[in-house]
Scaffold this active site. Structure first.
Site, PDB file in Angstrom:
ATOM      1  N   SER A 150       0.784  -1.236   0.000  1.00 61.53           N
ATOM      2  CA  SER A 150       0.000   0.000   0.000  1.00 61.53           C
ATOM      3  C   SER A 150       0.814   1.284   0.000  1.00 61.53           C
ATOM      4  O   SER A 150       0.260   2.341  -0.272  1.00 61.53           O
ATOM      5  CB  SER A 150      -0.929   0.002   1.191  1.00 61.53           C
ATOM      6  OG  SER A 150      -1.861  -1.019   1.020  1.00 61.53           O
TER       7      SER A 150
HETATM    8  C1  59J Z   1      -3.047  -7.682   3.417  1.00 59.28           C
HETATM    9  C2  59J Z   1      -1.903  -8.219   0.515  1.00 59.28           C
HETATM   10  C3  59J Z   1      -1.299  -9.811  -1.180  1.00 59.28           C
HETATM   11  C4  59J Z   1      -1.074  -9.786  -2.633  1.00 59.28           C
HETATM   12  C5  59J Z   1      -4.029  -8.610   3.140  1.00 59.28           C
HETATM   13  C6  59J Z   1      -2.482  -7.579   4.654  1.00 59.28           C
HETATM   14  C7  59J Z   1      -3.234  -8.364  -1.546  1.00 59.28           C
HETATM   15  C8  59J Z   1      -3.349  -8.891  -2.885  1.00 59.28           C
HETATM   16  C9  59J Z   1      -2.408 -10.268  -4.665  1.00 59.28           C
HETATM   17  C10 59J Z   1      -4.444  -9.467   4.132  1.00 59.28           C
HETATM   18  C11 59J Z   1      -2.909  -8.429   5.662  1.00 59.28           C
HETATM   19  C12 59J Z   1      -3.892  -9.367   5.398  1.00 59.28           C
HETATM   20  C13 59J Z   1      -1.705  -9.408  -5.680  1.00 59.28           C
HETATM   21  S1  59J Z   1      -4.409  -4.160   6.006  1.00 59.28           S
HETATM   22  O1  59J Z   1      -1.236  -2.467   3.064  1.00 59.28           O
HETATM   23  O2  59J Z   1      -4.300  -5.190   1.835  1.00 59.28           O
HETATM   24  O3  59J Z   1      -0.673  -1.047   7.081  1.00 59.28           O
HETATM   25  O4  59J Z   1      -1.842  -0.604   8.758  1.00 59.28           O
HETATM   26  O5  59J Z   1      -0.898  -8.566   1.118  1.00 59.28           O
HETATM   27  O6  59J Z   1      -4.108  -7.579  -1.140  1.00 59.28           O
HETATM   28  O7  59J Z   1      -4.324  -8.637  -3.604  1.00 59.28           O
HETATM   29  O8  59J Z   1      -4.278 -10.212   6.372  1.00 59.28           O
HETATM   30  N1  59J Z   1      -2.755  -2.268   5.774  1.00 59.28           N
HETATM   31  N2  59J Z   1      -2.845  -4.487   3.404  1.00 59.28           N
HETATM   32  N3  59J Z   1      -2.723  -7.256   1.018  1.00 59.28           N
HETATM   33  N4  59J Z   1      -2.173  -8.754  -0.729  1.00 59.28           N
HETATM   34  N5  59J Z   1      -2.300  -9.633  -3.375  1.00 59.28           N
HETATM   35  C14 59J Z   1      -3.836  -2.875   5.021  1.00 59.28           C
HETATM   36  C15 59J Z   1      -3.428  -3.173   3.596  1.00 59.28           C
HETATM   37  C16 59J Z   1      -2.423  -2.142   3.250  1.00 59.28           C
HETATM   38  C17 59J Z   1      -2.867  -1.852   7.039  1.00 59.28           C
HETATM   39  C18 59J Z   1      -4.060  -2.117   7.875  1.00 59.28           C
HETATM   40  C19 59J Z   1      -4.921  -3.290   7.466  1.00 59.28           C
HETATM   41  C20 59J Z   1      -3.326  -5.405   2.490  1.00 59.28           C
HETATM   42  C21 59J Z   1      -4.857  -0.838   7.875  1.00 59.28           C
HETATM   43  C22 59J Z   1      -2.571  -6.727   2.370  1.00 59.28           C
HETATM   44  C23 59J Z   1      -1.729  -1.120   7.678  1.00 59.28           C
HETATM   45  O9  59J Z   1      -2.826  -0.991   3.161  1.00 59.28           O
END
Ligand code: 59J
Length: 580
Positions: free
Chosen positions: A292
Site C-alpha cells: 500500500s
Molecule cells: C493484506 C496483501 C497480497 C497480494 C491482506 C495484509 C493483496 C493482494 C495479490 C491481508 C494483511 C492481510 C496481488 S491491512 O497495506 O491489503 O498497514 O496498517 O498482502 O491484497 O491482492 O491479512 N494495511 N494491506 N494485502 N495482498 N495480493 C492494510 C493493507 C495495506 C494496514 C491495515 C490493514 C493489504 C490498515 C494486504 C496497515 O494498506
C-alpha cells in the site's frame, strides 16, 4: 766463491725462482683484474644478493560521517613472520617465543616442525607496534616483522553494512570500502634495503618510491542519526519478534542518505562466527513488494492526469471487487459505501485504488513509478545492490493495472521507496541519491508538477492526522505525512502469497511546513501481537522522525498555542547559554 755459488744455486733453484716470479705476477694481475677491471660487475653481483626491495604500505584513506566522525580508521600494526627453515637452528628459544606470542608452545612447535622447510610463514598478523617489538626483542633467529595497516571501525555494528570492511590485505571487500576501494587505497611505495644471507635487515638504503596515501572520504550519513535509527529499529525487531528490518533516512533536498541501518547486523571488528544474513545491507540488496505504500505514487499519477481531485469519491462497497478469477479485497471495513481520495489512502482501500487505476490506466502509474525511480537503477553502484522490477505490459489488463496500483507485482528496495517519497516531499523535484556528502545543491528533476506534490503532501498528512488515521506515526510538535503498508510475503512453496508472513512498512516525511526528511521503515515478518504497518512500523517512524527533527534543530511547526508562546524564551538567557 763462484764455485760455491754455482753449487748453492743450481739450475733447479732458478727454475723454482722463475716459477715463483710468474705466480707473483699472475696473482698481482688477478688482483688488478678483480679490483679494477671487473670491480663494478662483481660488486653488482654481490649487492644483488643482499639488496632487496620491500613494499611500503600506503595509508588507507579515512572514512568519516558528514560531520567528520571517524567510521573507518587505519592504524599501524606489526605482522610477524618466520623463516621456519632458519628457525630450526635454535629450537631452545621456541618456548619463550610462544609465551611472547600468547600461543600454545606445543602447537607452535608442531607447526614449525611441520613447516620446517618453509622460508616464509605468518606467525601472527596485526599486533600493535609495541606488542610486535616485544616479540622481536627476543631476537629469535628466523623471526621477522613487517609494518602494515589495519582497519578499525569505531561505530562497529551501527555502520557495518554501509561502510563495509577490508580483507586482511587491506583491500575493500564489502560496502563503501569495496565501492570506493581505488579512492581509499592509495599506492604502496618501495624501499631498498640490504639484507644478510638469512634475510635479516642490515641497512635501509633508500626509498625508491614513496607510498601514496589513499584519499579520505566523507559519507553523507550523520552518525547521530545512524545511532538513533539503529537503536529504534533494533528495539522494534526485538519487540515484534521480527526476522529482519531496514530503516533509511534521506535529506529530500540534497539527495543525501543520512542514515541507513539494517537488522540483523554484525561487528566488523570481529568477523568470526559471521552469518551471511547479518551481512546483508537489506536497504539496498533486498527487494520487496511495496504494497500500500505504492498508493501514494498511484494517487499522484491520478491527480497529475487532472481527471481526479482529493474530494472526488469512489464506491468501495462491499469491500471487494471481482476481476475475472481474481478478487480484490479490502482488509479494513469502511463506514460508508463511498470514499473520497483521501479516504482511500486513510482506509487503504485496494478496491478504491483499483477503480481509480482502471480510469487512468496502468501505464500512467507505470510511467510515474519509473520516473520516480521504482525498480530502476539508483546509480549508487553499491556492491550487490538490486534494481528490483517494475513490469511494463504491452497491454495493461485490469488485473495487472489493479495489482500495480496497490503495490504488488512490482519489487523495489527500501532506498528506492524513500527516494520515491522524497520527490513528493520535495515538491515534485527528485534529487539524485548519494551516499557521499555533497556541498553544492544537486541538479534535481521535476518528476511531478509542484501543485500535485503539494496536494499529495496534504493528503498524506491526513493519513496520519485524520480521526481514523495512522495516529502511531504522529510526531509531537510537528506535522508529518506518510503511508503505511502491510504486505503478505510471497512464499516459494505455496505458489503465491503466504498466509502468515507479512512485511510491515511505513514511508513518510516531514516537517510538512517545509518537508526536509523522508524515512522508510521495513520490518520483515513480525511475529508477536500484530503485523500491520500502522501498528509495527509507524511507531518506529514516529520516534526516528522525532529524533531527527530535534537533532537537526528543525523549528516545530505544530506546537499547541500555549507552548508556541513559550517557545521563545521570555527571560533572556545568560551569556554563557545558562550552563553554570
Ligand atoms: C493484506 C496483501 C497480497 C497480494 C491482506 C495484509 C493483496 C493482494 C495479490 C491481508 C494483511 C492481510 C496481488 S491491512 O497495506 O491489503 O498497514 O496498517 O498482502 O491484497 O491482492 O491479512 N494495511 N494491506 N494485502 N495482498 N495480493 C492494510 C493493507 C495495506 C494496514 C491495515 C490493514 C493489504 C490498515 C494486504 C496497515 O494498506
Amino acid at each position: 766463491m763462484m764455485k760455491l755459488e754455482g753449487a748453492l744455486f743450481p739450475w733447479r733453484f732458478r727454475v723454482v725462482l722463475g716459477l715463483l716470479g710468474i705466480m707473483v705476477v699472475a696473482i698481482a694481475w688477478r688482483i688488478i683484474d678483480l679490483q679494477v677491471v671487473d670491480r663494478d660487475f662483481l660488486k653488482g653481483q654481490g649487492d644483488a644478493r643482499s639488496l632487496r626491495h620491500i613494499p611500503i604500505p600506503a595509508h588507507r584513506g579515512l572514512i568519516t560521517d558528514r560531520n567528520g566522525e571517524p567510521l573507518a580508521v587505519s592504524t599501524p600494526v606489526t605482522t610477524l613472520w618466520a623463516n621456519a627453515k632458519e628457525m630450526q637452528l635454535e629450537k631452545g628459544k621456541w618456548p619463550a617465543l610462544a609465551a611472547a606470542l600468547g600461543q600454545d608452545p606445543k602447537a607452535l612447535t608442531e607447526r614449525l616442525e611441520a613447516q620446517a622447510n618453509k622460508e616464509f610463514i605468518y606467525l601472527v598478523r596485526g599486533l600493535t607496534p609495541e606488542q610486535g617489538q616485544a616479540v622481536l626483542d627476543l631476537k629469535v633467529p628466523g623471526v621477522y616483522g613487517i609494518e602494515e595497516f589495519r582497519r578499525f571501525y569505531p561505530a562497529g555494528e551501527v555502520t557495518a553494512h554501509m561502510v563495509g570492511f577490508t580483507d586482511i590485505d587491506d583491500h575493500g571487500r564489502e560496502g563503501i570500502e569495496l565501492a570506493y576501494d581505488e579512492w581509499l587505497a592509495g599506492v604502496p611505495g618501495k624501499r631498498q634495503v640490504i639484507k644478510d644471507r638469512r634475510g635479516r635487515l642490515i641497512k635501509d638504503v633508500q626509498v625508491t618510491k614513496n607510498a601514496k596515501a589513499g584519499k579520505p572520504l566523507a559519507l553523507s550519513i550523520d552518525l547521530r542519526l545512524q545511532y538513533l535509527a539503529n537503536r529504534e529499529l533494533r528495539n522494534a525487531i526485538i519487540e515484534n519478534g521480527a526476522k529482519a528490518g531496514s530503516l533509511v533516512i534521506m535529506d529530500v533536498k540534497t539527495g543525501e542518505i543520512l542514515a541507513m541501518v539494517n537488522q540483523p547486523t554484525f561487528n566488523p571488528n570481529n568477523r568470526r562466527n559471521l552469518q551471511p544474513a547479518m551481512m546483508r545491507n537489506r536497504a539496498m540488496i533486498d527487494v520487496f513488494e511495496p504494497g500500500s505504500t505504492m498508493k501514494a505514487i498511484s494517487m499522484s499519477a491520478a491527480i497529475e492526469t487532472g481527471r481526479w481531485k482529493p474530494t472526488d469519491t469512489v464506491e468501495v462497497y462491499p469491500g471487494s471487487l471481482q476481476i475475472g478469477k481474481y478478487t480484490i479485497k479490502d482488509v479494513s471495513k469502511t463506514e460508508g459505501p463511498v470514499l473520497d481520495l483521501t479516504g482511500i489512502l486513510i482506509n487503504s482501500s485496494n478496491v478504491g485504488m483499483s477503480k481509480i487505476a482502471f480510469d487512468i490506466g496502468g501505464e500512467t502509474i507505470y510511467r510515474l513509478a519509473q520516473k520516480i525511480g521504482l525498480g530502476q537503477d539508483t546509480g549508487l553502484g553499491f556492491p550487490g545492490e538490486r534494481v528490483g522490477n517494475l513490469p511494463n505490459y504491452r497491454e495493461w489488463r485490469k488485473a495487472e493495472t489493479a495489482t500495480l496500483s496497490y503495490g504488488y507485482g512490482v519489487s523495489v528496495t527500501a532506498i528506492q521507496l524513500v527516494h520515491a517519497f522524497s520527490a513528493l516531499a520535495n515538491n515534485g523535484r527528485l534529487a539524485p541519491l548519494t551516499l557521499i556528502k555533497t556541498d553544492k545543491a544537486p541538479q534535481t528533476t521535476q518528476v511531478l508538477p509542484e501543485a500535485v506534490a503539494k496536494t499529495m503532501q496534504t493528503m498524506l498528512q491526513q493519513v496520519i492526522e485524520a480521526p481514523r488515521g495512522v495516529f502511531r506515526a504522529q510526531v509531537p510538535a510537528y506535522h508529518v505525512g506518510g503511508k503505511s503498508g502491510t504486505a503478505r510475503k510471497t512464499s516459494v512453496g505455496t505458489k503465491g502469497y503466504a498466509v502468515n508472513s507479512y512485511r510491515s512498512l511505513f514511508a513518510g516525511f516531514g516537517p510538512m511546513s517545509d518537508p526536509r526528511y523522508a524515512i522508510v521503515v521495513v520490518i520483515d515478518e513480525p511475529s508477536k501481537a500484530g503485523y500491520y504497518g500502522g501498528l509495527v512500523s509507524a511507531p518506529v517512524f514516529s520516534r526516528v522522525m522525532s529524533g531527527t527533527l530535534r537533532l537537526m534543530n528543525v523549528t516545530p511547526d505544530n506546537l499547541p498555542p500555549t507552548q508556541q508562546a513559550n517557545a521563545t524564551p521570555v527571560v533572556p538567557l545568560k551569556a554563557n547559554g545558562g550552563r553554570g
